[in-house]
Design a protein around this motif. Structure first.
Motif, PDB file in Angstrom:
ATOM      1  N   VAL A 105       0.443  -1.021   0.154  1.00 22.82           N
ATOM      2  CA  VAL A 105      -0.010  -0.131  -0.031  1.00 22.82           C
ATOM      3  C   VAL A 105       1.011   1.221   0.128  1.00 22.82           C
ATOM      4  O   VAL A 105       0.717   1.764  -1.228  1.00 22.82           O
ATOM      5  N   LEU A 106       2.260   1.217   0.911  1.00 23.35           N
ATOM      6  CA  LEU A 106       2.957   1.797   1.010  1.00 23.35           C
ATOM      7  C   LEU A 106       3.381   3.152  -0.663  1.00 23.35           C
ATOM      8  O   LEU A 106       3.343   3.541  -1.068  1.00 23.35           O
ATOM      9  N   VAL A 107       3.810   1.705  -1.044  1.00 22.89           N
ATOM     10  CA  VAL A 107       5.218   1.461  -1.930  1.00 22.89           C
ATOM     11  C   VAL A 107       3.970   2.058  -3.627  1.00 22.89           C
ATOM     12  O   VAL A 107       4.477   3.225  -4.217  1.00 22.89           O
ATOM     13  N   THR A 108       2.501   0.934  -3.207  1.00 24.34           N
ATOM     14  CA  THR A 108       2.091   2.328  -4.533  1.00 24.34           C
ATOM     15  C   THR A 108       1.425   3.507  -4.170  1.00 24.34           C
ATOM     16  O   THR A 108       0.954   4.302  -5.120  1.00 24.34           O
ATOM     17  N   SER A 109       1.166   3.899  -2.753  1.00 27.39           N
ATOM     18  CA  SER A 109       0.621   5.031  -2.910  1.00 27.39           C
ATOM     19  C   SER A 109       1.636   6.264  -3.220  1.00 27.39           C
ATOM     20  O   SER A 109       1.746   7.155  -3.224  1.00 27.39           O
ATOM     21  N   VAL A 110       3.387   6.065  -2.940  1.00 25.87           N
ATOM     22  CA  VAL A 110       4.148   7.397  -3.204  1.00 25.87           C
ATOM     23  C   VAL A 110       4.188   6.871  -5.142  1.00 25.87           C
ATOM     24  O   VAL A 110       4.346   8.040  -5.472  1.00 25.87           O
ATOM     25  N   VAL A 111       3.682   5.726  -5.340  1.00 24.98           N
ATOM     26  CA  VAL A 111       4.487   5.816  -6.512  1.00 24.98           C
ATOM     27  C   VAL A 111       2.650   6.199  -7.139  1.00 24.98           C
ATOM     28  O   VAL A 111       2.624   5.527  -8.444  1.00 24.98           O
ATOM     29  N   ARG A 112       1.737   6.677  -7.050  1.00 23.39           N
ATOM     30  CA  ARG A 112       0.738   6.574  -7.756  1.00 23.39           C
ATOM     31  C   ARG A 112       0.174   7.351  -8.951  1.00 23.39           C
ATOM     32  O   ARG A 112      -0.776   6.564  -9.887  1.00 23.39           O
ATOM     33  N   GLY A 116      -1.749   4.373 -11.673  1.00 21.26           N
ATOM     34  CA  GLY A 116      -2.865   4.644 -12.309  1.00 21.26           C
ATOM     35  C   GLY A 116      -4.115   4.294 -10.639  1.00 21.26           C
ATOM     36  O   GLY A 116      -3.827   3.800 -10.322  1.00 21.26           O
ATOM     37  N   PRO A 117      -4.829   5.031 -11.140  1.00 16.86           N
ATOM     38  CA  PRO A 117      -5.907   4.658 -10.163  1.00 16.86           C
ATOM     39  C   PRO A 117      -6.738   3.641  -9.810  1.00 16.86           C
ATOM     40  O   PRO A 117      -7.376   2.883  -8.623  1.00 16.86           O
ATOM     41  N   ARG A 118      -6.744   2.459 -11.181  1.00 16.09           N
ATOM     42  CA  ARG A 118      -6.984   1.352 -10.589  1.00 16.09           C
ATOM     43  C   ARG A 118      -6.346   0.537  -9.814  1.00 16.09           C
ATOM     44  O   ARG A 118      -6.881  -0.233  -8.943  1.00 16.09           O
ATOM     45  N   LEU A 119      -5.580   0.017 -10.385  1.00 10.90           N
ATOM     46  CA  LEU A 119      -4.077  -0.523  -9.730  1.00 10.90           C
ATOM     47  C   LEU A 119      -3.765  -0.011  -8.382  1.00 10.90           C
ATOM     48  O   LEU A 119      -3.953  -0.635  -7.211  1.00 10.90           O
ATOM     49  N   TRP A 120      -4.008   1.251  -8.056  1.00 14.58           N
ATOM     50  CA  TRP A 120      -3.639   1.975  -6.301  1.00 14.58           C
ATOM     51  C   TRP A 120      -4.921   1.419  -6.114  1.00 14.58           C
ATOM     52  O   TRP A 120      -4.950   1.246  -4.610  1.00 14.58           O
TER      53      TRP A 120
END
Length: 194
Positions: A105-112, A116-120
């Protein structure tokens, strides 16, 4: 050091649970478009983000003190690779799963912006799974500590907070003021894309 590391690991684990519970409840509230004149959405978002980062800091101390403590002989790899530890592999493995989900969750939030919004959103949903896995980890690996009245009360309180937040979210689903606008925009976008 005696039992200092053991006490530090237990204490930071319990504090991390309270912070994770609060962060999850705020995230659920934000998903339900909760806001008000005193707490606009951007403020809720900032508190949610800061609570999540504080949770990770307490989790880092929790894991570090458990690894440094010579009693259980937990390795750094055991903290991130589920179910490979010699010491209580199942319960420690659940902790590793919860940690890995939080890190995702942290990593995808940093590289949001890049994912893209769907993967995030899909990865962010794993935060819902992280919480019960963390609770079961704490109850299972806590030993006699898990049987203390105040620890049981703390876990019960955290469970009630999450249940209330999810119940509230399900009851308010589709009642937020922006719902119809988002639905219309989505419908418009799908018609325009043909």
């Amino acid at each position: 050091m005696g039992q200092t590391l053991w006490f530090a690991s237990r204490a930071t684990g319990l504090v991390a649970l309270v912070l994770l519970t609060t962060s999850l409840a705020l995230g659920v509230a934000m998903a339900g478009r909760a806001a008000g004149p005193r707490w606009p959405r951007f403020a809720l978002g900032a508190v949610h983000r800061n609570l999540s980062l504080t949770t990770l800091m307490f989790l880092a101390v929790h894991v570090s003190t458990a690894v440094i403590d010579p009693y259980a002989k937990i390795g750094w790899l055991d903290a991130v690779v589920p179910f490979v530890s010699v010491y209580q592999p199942f319960w420690l493995g659940l902790g590793a799963v919860a940690l890995d989900l939080m890190l995702a969750v942290l990593v995808t939030s940093v590289v949001r912006p890049r994912v893209g919004p769907r993967l995030w959103r899909a990865v962010h949903w794993s935060g819902y799974l992280c919480w019960p896995v963390a609770v079961v980890h704490g109850l299972g690996i806590g030993g006699k500590d898990s049987e203390l009245g105040w620890v049981i009360a703390l876990n019960a309180f955290c469970a009630l907070v999450v249940l209330f937040a999810v119940f509230w979210r399900l009851r308010t689903r589709g009642t937020d003021p922006d719902h119809e606008a988002r639905q219309a925009t989505g419908a418009f976008a799908s018609v325009r894309g043909r």
